[in-house]
Scaffold this motif. Structure first.
Motif, PDB file in Angstrom:
ATOM      1  N   ARG A  40      23.433  39.751 101.132  1.00  9.62           N
ATOM      2  CA  ARG A  40      22.807  39.532  99.826  1.00  9.62           C
ATOM      3  C   ARG A  40      23.682  38.659  98.941  1.00  9.62           C
ATOM      4  NH1 ARG A  40      19.686  45.025  97.898  1.00  9.62           N
ATOM      5  NH2 ARG A  40      18.288  45.089  99.673  1.00  9.62           N
ATOM      6  N   VAL A  41      23.022  37.947  98.044  1.00  6.83           N
ATOM      7  CA  VAL A  41      23.706  37.139  97.045  1.00  6.83           C
ATOM      8  C   VAL A  41      23.034  37.409  95.702  1.00  6.83           C
ATOM      9  CG1 VAL A  41      22.267  35.095  97.486  1.00  6.83           C
ATOM     10  CG2 VAL A  41      24.485  34.835  96.385  1.00  6.83           C
ATOM     11  N   GLY A  42      23.852  37.532  94.667  1.00  6.52           N
ATOM     12  CA  GLY A  42      23.351  37.709  93.312  1.00  6.52           C
ATOM     13  C   GLY A  42      23.656  36.466  92.502  1.00  6.52           C
ATOM     14  N   LEU A  43      22.686  36.042  91.689  1.00  7.15           N
ATOM     15  CA  LEU A  43      22.833  34.843  90.876  1.00  7.15           C
ATOM     16  C   LEU A  43      22.495  35.191  89.434  1.00  7.15           C
ATOM     17  CD1 LEU A  43      23.291  31.722  90.913  1.00  7.15           C
ATOM     18  CD2 LEU A  43      20.816  31.526  91.132  1.00  7.15           C
ATOM     19  N   LEU A  44      23.439  34.934  88.528  1.00  9.39           N
ATOM     20  CA  LEU A  44      23.222  35.152  87.100  1.00  9.39           C
ATOM     21  C   LEU A  44      22.890  33.804  86.478  1.00  9.39           C
ATOM     22  CD1 LEU A  44      23.389  37.289  84.825  1.00  9.39           C
ATOM     23  CD2 LEU A  44      25.745  36.538  84.472  1.00  9.39           C
ATOM     24  N   HIS A  45      21.700  33.700  85.882  1.00 11.88           N
ATOM     25  CA  HIS A  45      21.264  32.416  85.333  1.00 11.88           C
ATOM     26  C   HIS A  45      20.188  32.644  84.273  1.00 11.88           C
ATOM     27  CE1 HIS A  45      20.401  28.118  85.336  1.00 11.88           C
ATOM     28  NE2 HIS A  45      21.438  27.971  86.150  1.00 11.88           N
ATOM     29  N   PHE A  46      19.846  31.592  83.530  1.00 11.70           N
ATOM     30  CA  PHE A  46      18.773  31.686  82.545  1.00 11.70           C
ATOM     31  C   PHE A  46      17.395  31.630  83.187  1.00 11.70           C
ATOM     32  CE2 PHE A  46      21.958  29.897  79.431  1.00 11.70           C
ATOM     33  CZ  PHE A  46      22.080  31.078  78.728  1.00 11.70           C
ATOM     34  N   GLN A  47      17.336  31.303  84.449  1.00  6.49           N
ATOM     35  CA  GLN A  47      16.067  31.234  85.159  1.00  6.49           C
ATOM     36  C   GLN A  47      16.164  31.995  86.483  1.00  6.49           C
ATOM     37  OE1 GLN A  47      15.118  27.251  86.371  1.00  6.49           O
ATOM     38  NE2 GLN A  47      17.182  26.820  87.064  1.00  6.49           N
ATOM     39  N   VAL A  48      15.008  32.347  87.021  1.00  5.24           N
ATOM     40  CA  VAL A  48      14.949  32.944  88.355  1.00  5.24           C
ATOM     41  C   VAL A  48      14.551  31.805  89.282  1.00  5.24           C
ATOM     42  CG1 VAL A  48      13.824  34.641  89.842  1.00  5.24           C
ATOM     43  CG2 VAL A  48      14.271  35.179  87.433  1.00  5.24           C
ATOM     44  N   PRO A  49      15.497  31.282  90.070  1.00  2.15           N
ATOM     45  CA  PRO A  49      15.203  30.116  90.898  1.00  2.15           C
ATOM     46  C   PRO A  49      14.153  30.394  91.970  1.00  2.15           C
ATOM     47  CG  PRO A  49      17.563  30.546  90.815  1.00  2.15           C
ATOM     48  CD  PRO A  49      16.883  31.709  90.185  1.00  2.15           C
ATOM     49  N   LEU A  50      13.304  29.407  92.190  1.00  2.00           N
ATOM     50  CA  LEU A  50      12.348  29.474  93.294  1.00  2.00           C
ATOM     51  C   LEU A  50      13.103  29.246  94.590  1.00  2.00           C
ATOM     52  CD1 LEU A  50       9.454  27.320  91.838  1.00  2.00           C
ATOM     53  CD2 LEU A  50       9.521  29.807  92.074  1.00  2.00           C
ATOM     54  N   VAL A  51      12.705  29.963  95.617  1.00  2.00           N
ATOM     55  CA  VAL A  51      13.318  29.770  96.931  1.00  2.00           C
ATOM     56  C   VAL A  51      12.381  28.892  97.737  1.00  2.00           C
ATOM     57  CG1 VAL A  51      14.138  30.896  99.018  1.00  2.00           C
ATOM     58  CG2 VAL A  51      14.472  31.998  96.817  1.00  2.00           C
ATOM     59  N   HIS A  52      12.841  27.701  98.064  1.00  2.00           N
ATOM     60  CA  HIS A  52      12.040  26.762  98.854  1.00  2.00           C
ATOM     61  C   HIS A  52      11.889  27.283 100.274  1.00  2.00           C
ATOM     62  CE1 HIS A  52      12.123  23.857  95.618  1.00  2.00           C
ATOM     63  NE2 HIS A  52      13.422  24.073  95.503  1.00  2.00           N
ATOM     64  N   ARG A  53      10.879  26.824 100.953  1.00  2.00           N
ATOM     65  CA  ARG A  53      10.578  27.290 102.316  1.00  2.00           C
ATOM     66  C   ARG A  53      11.706  27.023 103.298  1.00  2.00           C
ATOM     67  NH1 ARG A  53       4.120  26.049 102.892  1.00  2.00           N
ATOM     68  NH2 ARG A  53       3.604  27.217 101.026  1.00  2.00           N
ATOM     69  N   ASP A  54      12.532  26.020 103.009  1.00  2.00           N
ATOM     70  CA  ASP A  54      13.629  25.706 103.932  1.00  2.00           C
ATOM     71  C   ASP A  54      14.864  26.573 103.693  1.00  2.00           C
ATOM     72  OD1 ASP A  54      14.157  24.419 101.464  1.00  2.00           O
ATOM     73  OD2 ASP A  54      15.474  22.983 102.444  1.00  2.00           O
ATOM     74  N   ILE A  55      14.802  27.481 102.712  1.00  3.10           N
ATOM     75  CA  ILE A  55      15.921  28.373 102.413  1.00  3.10           C
ATOM     76  C   ILE A  55      15.550  29.774 102.904  1.00  3.10           C
ATOM     77  CG2 ILE A  55      17.394  29.361 100.619  1.00  3.10           C
ATOM     78  CD1 ILE A  55      16.735  26.902  98.898  1.00  3.10           C
ATOM     79  N   PRO A  56      16.253  30.297 103.905  1.00  5.90           N
ATOM     80  CA  PRO A  56      15.880  31.593 104.482  1.00  5.90           C
ATOM     81  C   PRO A  56      16.386  32.780 103.648  1.00  5.90           C
ATOM     82  CG  PRO A  56      17.750  30.711 105.670  1.00  5.90           C
ATOM     83  CD  PRO A  56      17.348  29.665 104.660  1.00  5.90           C
ATOM     84  N   LEU A  57      15.851  32.914 102.436  1.00  6.68           N
ATOM     85  CA  LEU A  57      16.183  34.045 101.567  1.00  6.68           C
ATOM     86  C   LEU A  57      14.895  34.621 100.991  1.00  6.68           C
ATOM     87  CD1 LEU A  57      19.158  32.634  99.439  1.00  6.68           C
ATOM     88  CD2 LEU A  57      19.305  34.230 101.347  1.00  6.68           C
ATOM     89  N   ARG A  58      14.940  35.899 100.678  1.00  6.28           N
ATOM     90  CA  ARG A  58      13.812  36.522  99.973  1.00  6.28           C
ATOM     91  C   ARG A  58      14.347  37.173  98.707  1.00  6.28           C
ATOM     92  NH1 ARG A  58      13.199  41.860  99.891  1.00  6.28           N
ATOM     93  NH2 ARG A  58      14.536  43.112 101.209  1.00  6.28           N
ATOM     94  N   LEU A  59      13.558  37.140  97.655  1.00  3.79           N
ATOM     95  CA  LEU A  59      13.938  37.753  96.381  1.00  3.79           C
ATOM     96  C   LEU A  59      13.802  39.267  96.498  1.00  3.79           C
ATOM     97  CD1 LEU A  59      14.730  37.301  93.397  1.00  3.79           C
ATOM     98  CD2 LEU A  59      12.288  37.219  92.890  1.00  3.79           C
ATOM     99  N   VAL A  60      14.891  39.989  96.234  1.00  3.87           N
ATOM    100  CA  VAL A  60      14.887  41.447  96.304  1.00  3.87           C
ATOM    101  C   VAL A  60      14.447  42.038  94.966  1.00  3.87           C
ATOM    102  CG1 VAL A  60      16.312  43.508  96.636  1.00  3.87           C
ATOM    103  CG2 VAL A  60      16.683  41.492  98.057  1.00  3.87           C
ATOM    104  N   ASN A  61      15.079  41.578  93.873  1.00  7.83           N
ATOM    105  CA  ASN A  61      14.751  42.097  92.548  1.00  7.83           C
ATOM    106  C   ASN A  61      15.403  41.233  91.489  1.00  7.83           C
ATOM    107  OD1 ASN A  61      13.627  43.771  90.604  1.00  7.83           O
ATOM    108  ND2 ASN A  61      14.338  45.649  91.582  1.00  7.83           N
ATOM    109  N   VAL A  62      14.944  41.391  90.246  1.00  6.36           N
ATOM    110  CA  VAL A  62      15.489  40.669  89.103  1.00  6.36           C
ATOM    111  C   VAL A  62      15.689  41.672  87.975  1.00  6.36           C
ATOM    112  CG1 VAL A  62      15.097  38.830  87.420  1.00  6.36           C
ATOM    113  CG2 VAL A  62      14.222  38.581  89.742  1.00  6.36           C
ATOM    114  N   TRP A  63      16.856  41.576  87.309  1.00  3.18           N
ATOM    115  CA  TRP A  63      17.162  42.404  86.157  1.00  3.18           C
ATOM    116  C   TRP A  63      17.557  41.503  84.991  1.00  3.18           C
ATOM    117  CZ3 TRP A  63      18.763  43.401  91.105  1.00  3.18           C
ATOM    118  CH2 TRP A  63      18.363  44.613  91.658  1.00  3.18           C
ATOM    119  N   GLY A  64      17.223  41.912  83.783  1.00  7.41           N
ATOM    120  CA  GLY A  64      17.649  41.187  82.588  1.00  7.41           C
ATOM    121  C   GLY A  64      19.031  41.660  82.182  1.00  7.41           C
ATOM    122  N   VAL A  65      19.912  40.715  81.819  1.00 12.55           N
ATOM    123  CA  VAL A  65      21.291  41.034  81.446  1.00 12.55           C
ATOM    124  C   VAL A  65      21.602  40.365  80.109  1.00 12.55           C
ATOM    125  CG1 VAL A  65      23.721  40.789  82.096  1.00 12.55           C
ATOM    126  CG2 VAL A  65      21.998  41.126  83.870  1.00 12.55           C
TER     127      VAL A  65
END
Length: 88
Positions: A40-65
């Protein structure tokens, strides 16, 4: 865990890099390359990035910080590399 510069201004003011800072999708692409399956990887940002089809990741969850009143809220997005990404 990644907490990259959020904009060109942040990159320039904090790191002196100007336009040469990684975009969220680029960070996720590199994380997917390095992660083992189920990693897993966590990313802190102002946006929730879209995962393009060529990136083998799935979004697990998003929390506001937030750091408190008067601060902008950011998204803590957690992505996972599925087992099938190994091609087994």
């Amino acid at each position: 865990m990644a907490d990259p510069p959020y904009s060109e201004d942040y990159a320039s003011n904090l790191y002196g890099t100007g336009k040469d800072f990684p975009k969220p999708t680029e960070i996720l692409r590199e994380a997917a390359r390095l992660l083992r399956p189920s990693g897993r990887v966590g990313l802190l940002h102002f946006q929730v990035p879209l995962v393009h089809r060529d990136i083998p990741l799935r979004l697990v969850n998003v929390w506001g910080v937030t750091q408190g009143q008067g601060y902008a809220i950011r998204a803590w997005s957690v992505y996972e590399k599925p087992q099938a990404a190994l091609g087994l």
